[in-house]
Scaffold this motif. Structure first.
Motif, PDB file in Angstrom:
ATOM      1  N   PHE A  35       0.843  -1.192   0.000  1.00 37.67           N
ATOM      2  CA  PHE A  35       0.000   0.000   0.000  1.00 37.67           C
ATOM      3  C   PHE A  35       0.881   1.247   0.000  1.00 37.67           C
ATOM      4  O   PHE A  35       2.059   1.202   0.390  1.00 37.67           O
ATOM      5  CB  PHE A  35      -0.933   0.012   1.208  1.00 37.67           C
ATOM      6  CG  PHE A  35      -1.921  -1.121   1.189  1.00 37.67           C
ATOM      7  CD1 PHE A  35      -2.764  -1.301   0.113  1.00 37.67           C
ATOM      8  CD2 PHE A  35      -1.998  -1.997   2.254  1.00 37.67           C
ATOM      9  CE1 PHE A  35      -3.683  -2.338   0.087  1.00 37.67           C
ATOM     10  CE2 PHE A  35      -2.908  -3.039   2.247  1.00 37.67           C
ATOM     11  CZ  PHE A  35      -3.751  -3.214   1.156  1.00 37.67           C
ATOM     12  N   VAL A  36       0.309   2.353  -0.450  1.00 38.70           N
ATOM     13  CA  VAL A  36       1.033   3.617  -0.512  1.00 38.70           C
ATOM     14  C   VAL A  36       1.654   3.932   0.852  1.00 38.70           C
ATOM     15  O   VAL A  36       0.984   3.841   1.892  1.00 38.70           O
ATOM     16  CB  VAL A  36       0.091   4.758  -0.947  1.00 38.70           C
ATOM     17  CG1 VAL A  36       0.789   6.108  -0.803  1.00 38.70           C
ATOM     18  CG2 VAL A  36      -0.362   4.564  -2.394  1.00 38.70           C
ATOM     19  N   GLY A  37       2.945   4.281   0.828  1.00 43.01           N
ATOM     20  CA  GLY A  37       3.641   4.666   2.051  1.00 43.01           C
ATOM     21  C   GLY A  37       4.306   3.527   2.779  1.00 43.01           C
ATOM     22  O   GLY A  37       5.097   3.751   3.705  1.00 43.01           O
ATOM     23  N   LEU A  62      -4.392   3.031   0.058  1.00 46.71           N
ATOM     24  CA  LEU A  62      -4.774   2.454   1.339  1.00 46.71           C
ATOM     25  C   LEU A  62      -6.272   2.173   1.351  1.00 46.71           C
ATOM     26  O   LEU A  62      -7.075   3.032   0.991  1.00 46.71           O
ATOM     27  CB  LEU A  62      -4.430   3.411   2.480  1.00 46.71           C
ATOM     28  CG  LEU A  62      -2.952   3.641   2.772  1.00 46.71           C
ATOM     29  CD1 LEU A  62      -2.803   4.711   3.839  1.00 46.71           C
ATOM     30  CD2 LEU A  62      -2.298   2.364   3.222  1.00 46.71           C
ATOM     31  N   PRO A  63      -6.674   0.953   1.732  1.00 50.47           N
ATOM     32  CA  PRO A  63      -8.112   0.670   1.822  1.00 50.47           C
ATOM     33  C   PRO A  63      -8.720   1.390   3.019  1.00 50.47           C
ATOM     34  O   PRO A  63      -8.017   1.801   3.950  1.00 50.47           O
ATOM     35  CB  PRO A  63      -8.143  -0.847   2.007  1.00 50.47           C
ATOM     36  CG  PRO A  63      -6.836  -1.176   2.643  1.00 50.47           C
ATOM     37  CD  PRO A  63      -5.841  -0.205   2.082  1.00 50.47           C
ATOM     38  N   ASP A  67      -3.906  -0.503  11.606  1.00 46.51           N
ATOM     39  CA  ASP A  67      -2.888   0.377  12.175  1.00 46.51           C
ATOM     40  C   ASP A  67      -1.555  -0.375  12.274  1.00 46.51           C
ATOM     41  O   ASP A  67      -1.380  -1.245  13.142  1.00 46.51           O
ATOM     42  CB  ASP A  67      -3.335   0.846  13.552  1.00 46.51           C
ATOM     43  CG  ASP A  67      -2.415   1.920  14.096  1.00 46.51           C
ATOM     44  OD1 ASP A  67      -2.824   2.587  15.057  1.00 46.51           O
ATOM     45  OD2 ASP A  67      -1.285   2.088  13.575  1.00 46.51           O
ATOM     46  N   ARG A  68      -0.617  -0.070  11.392  1.00 39.35           N
ATOM     47  CA  ARG A  68       0.679  -0.750  11.401  1.00 39.35           C
ATOM     48  C   ARG A  68       1.502  -0.381  12.630  1.00 39.35           C
ATOM     49  O   ARG A  68       2.323  -1.170  13.094  1.00 39.35           O
ATOM     50  CB  ARG A  68       1.451  -0.427  10.126  1.00 39.35           C
ATOM     51  CG  ARG A  68       0.862  -1.123   8.914  1.00 39.35           C
ATOM     52  CD  ARG A  68       1.645  -0.875   7.661  1.00 39.35           C
ATOM     53  NE  ARG A  68       1.130  -1.701   6.583  1.00 39.35           N
ATOM     54  CZ  ARG A  68       1.526  -2.938   6.305  1.00 39.35           C
ATOM     55  NH1 ARG A  68       2.478  -3.483   7.022  1.00 39.35           N
ATOM     56  NH2 ARG A  68       0.996  -3.630   5.317  1.00 39.35           N
ATOM     57  N   ARG A 112      -8.304 -10.711   4.407  1.00 41.33           N
ATOM     58  CA  ARG A 112      -7.020 -11.033   3.833  1.00 41.33           C
ATOM     59  C   ARG A 112      -6.055  -9.861   3.884  1.00 41.33           C
ATOM     60  O   ARG A 112      -5.044  -9.871   3.222  1.00 41.33           O
ATOM     61  CB  ARG A 112      -7.176 -11.530   2.378  1.00 41.33           C
ATOM     62  CG  ARG A 112      -7.566 -13.011   2.315  1.00 41.33           C
ATOM     63  CD  ARG A 112      -6.460 -13.873   2.922  1.00 41.33           C
ATOM     64  NE  ARG A 112      -6.845 -15.270   3.072  1.00 41.33           N
ATOM     65  CZ  ARG A 112      -7.268 -15.808   4.211  1.00 41.33           C
ATOM     66  NH1 ARG A 112      -7.377 -15.060   5.304  1.00 41.33           N
ATOM     67  NH2 ARG A 112      -7.575 -17.083   4.273  1.00 41.33           N
ATOM     68  N   ASP A 113      -6.349  -8.839   4.654  1.00 41.32           N
ATOM     69  CA  ASP A 113      -5.390  -7.765   4.881  1.00 41.32           C
ATOM     70  C   ASP A 113      -4.359  -8.295   5.872  1.00 41.32           C
ATOM     71  O   ASP A 113      -4.695  -8.746   6.971  1.00 41.32           O
ATOM     72  CB  ASP A 113      -6.088  -6.526   5.440  1.00 41.32           C
ATOM     73  CG  ASP A 113      -5.102  -5.431   5.754  1.00 41.32           C
ATOM     74  OD1 ASP A 113      -4.706  -4.712   4.828  1.00 41.32           O
ATOM     75  OD2 ASP A 113      -4.708  -5.333   6.938  1.00 41.32           O
TER      76      ASP A 113
END
Length: 435
Positions: free
Chosen positions: A195-197, A258-259, A264-265, A310-311
């Motif tokens: 994902f972006v970023g 980003l979906p 929260d990573r 599946r994230d």
């Protein structure tokens, strides 16, 4: 009567003269024979010298000193660097005698050889291997056995140096042959989605297959990837070995927006850090760290069948917070912990085969092993640091194609494992294998 007496007197005179002459001649012959015999016995039948030595003088051919003996012929024409038996004629007064000078070579030659690196199919004479060969006589090098110039690899070449005296010195060199048409193979390449970023790792799981150069170099060109802008970007992997052989492969990194439900990573990182502080202690080996993580996932993330989420981050958070999940949940939870612990790993998905199954490969002490943190078959199989062969045996015995996957896309495991985990009375135990 007077004439007869005179005639008899004359005959007696001649007889005396002839007899005296015969006596004198006989004496001369006897004396000459004695001298000849004496000269003959004073001459040695053979004189030997080592090749390269100076020519001997007359005295070397005599049993006793005799300054009157001279060399008549043969000696000055001898080359002492050429072994052989040469006639030498000696003289003493009117007497002549032929003896022999033997030039022997008993000292083997010395020399050095060098290793050669060459393309397959190119034949080399033995002289290409010989750096130098030294002997007082001529030296000729030979192969003990003609090399195989067609097969790639390293072979030992036996060479012997033979001098004019038949003496041999054996030496050994190496011939390394490589096929210039061979291209190193890059294994473990795969397309990735982020994902972006987000950041991305390009090297884990990627290996080079090159039997002639285990240290072949891998370069990765990811200059066209922009992790801030959605799109599909090429990543070029190039392998180069020390023989100048090269190959390139291209995979793609897909960068997505980003979906809305993106997890929260930062929370994932915090939970991994907190849990590892409990599982990992100072002095642990990578095997012990991997087992601690494997054991925690198997004991604390219950199995509940197939899920739809599946994230990866969301699933890892589910697992770390003790929620149930399927094999994907177990795999991605274990992966998040291994990543944070610094244990290199890659994901594997069953292909082909019925349904889906996910597990990992981990890099331990320079080798890759399978790691299946899902407790589906915990009574039949504890998939800790398994080899390719062990997975195949399980699939054949318990469930066909359970661990089917594209072997060419992943690194090969060793034949044996350094450790095993066993399941007993509801818990897992580590057992290090004897090496």
């Amino acid at each position: 009567m007077g004439n007869m007496k005179a005639h008899n007197r004359k005959n007696r005179i001649w007889f005396s003269i002839i007899l005296s002459a015969l006596v004198l001649l006989l004496g001369t012959v006897i004396t000459g024979g004695i001298l000849m015999l004496r000269f003959d016995r004073s001459i040695r039948t053979e004189v030997s010298i080592e090749a390269g030595e100076a020519l001997p003088g007359v005295s070397a051919f005599l049993e006793s000193e005799n300054s009157s003996v001279r060399v008549e012929s043969g000696l000055d024409s001898i080359d002492t660097k050429v072994p052989g038996v040469y006639p030498v004629e000696l003289a003493w007064g009117p007497f002549h005698k032929t003896t022999y000078l033997t030039v022997r070579d008993t000292v083997p030659p010395t020399g050095e050889v060098q290793d050669l690196l060459s393309e397959t199919g190119v034949e080399h004479p033995v002289t290409d291997f010989v750096v130098n060969a030294e002997d007082i006589t001529s030296v000729v090098p030979h192969f003990v056995k003609t090399p195989d110039y067609q097969t790639e690899g390293v072979q030992e070449i036996e060479i012997f140096l033979e001098d004019a005296g038949g003496n041999r010195t054996y030496l050994t060199a190496e011939l390394t042959l490589y096929d210039p048409a061979y291209e190193p193979k890059i294994r473990g390449l795969r397309n990735q989605t982020v994902f972006v970023g987000e950041s991305i790792a390009y090297r884990p799981g990627v290996t080079i297959e090159d039997p002639m150069d285990p240290e072949a170099q891998l370069s990765i060109d990811n200059s066209k990837v922009n992790l801030e802008v959605p799109g599909s970007y090429p990543v070029v992997y190039t392998a180069n070995d020390k023989y100048g052989r090269t190959c390139s492969e291209t995979v793609y990194v897909k960068v997505e927006e980003l979906p809305e439900n993106y997890a929260d990573r930062q929370l994932l990182d915090e939970l991994c850090t907190e849990l590892l502080s409990e599982l990992i202690t100072d002095g642990m080996t990578d095997i012990e760290k991997t087992f601690a993580i494997f054991r925690w996932v198997r004991r604390n993330v219950p199995w509940n069948g197939t899920r739809t989420i599946r994230d990866e981050v969301a699933e890892a958070l589910e697992g770390l917070q003790g929620h149930s999940g399927d094999c994907f949940t177990h795999m991605i939870t274990c992966k998040a912990l291994l990543d944070k612990a610094g244990i290199e790993n890659i994901q594997i998905q069953r292909y082909p085969g019925p349904g889906k199954h996910f597990w990992l490969m981990v890099h331990i002490d320079g080798e890759w092993y399978h790691l299946d943190p899902s407790p589906i078959y915990m009574h039949q199989h504890v998939g800790f640091l398994e080899t390719d062969g062990e997975l195949e045996m399980f699939s054949a015995a318990i469930r066909p194609n359970y661990y089917a996957y594209d072997h060419s896309a992943y690194p090969e495991t060793p034949l044996t494992s350094p450790a095993k985990a066993t399941y007993k009375n509801g818990d897992y135990y580590l057992k290090l294998e004897e090496q």
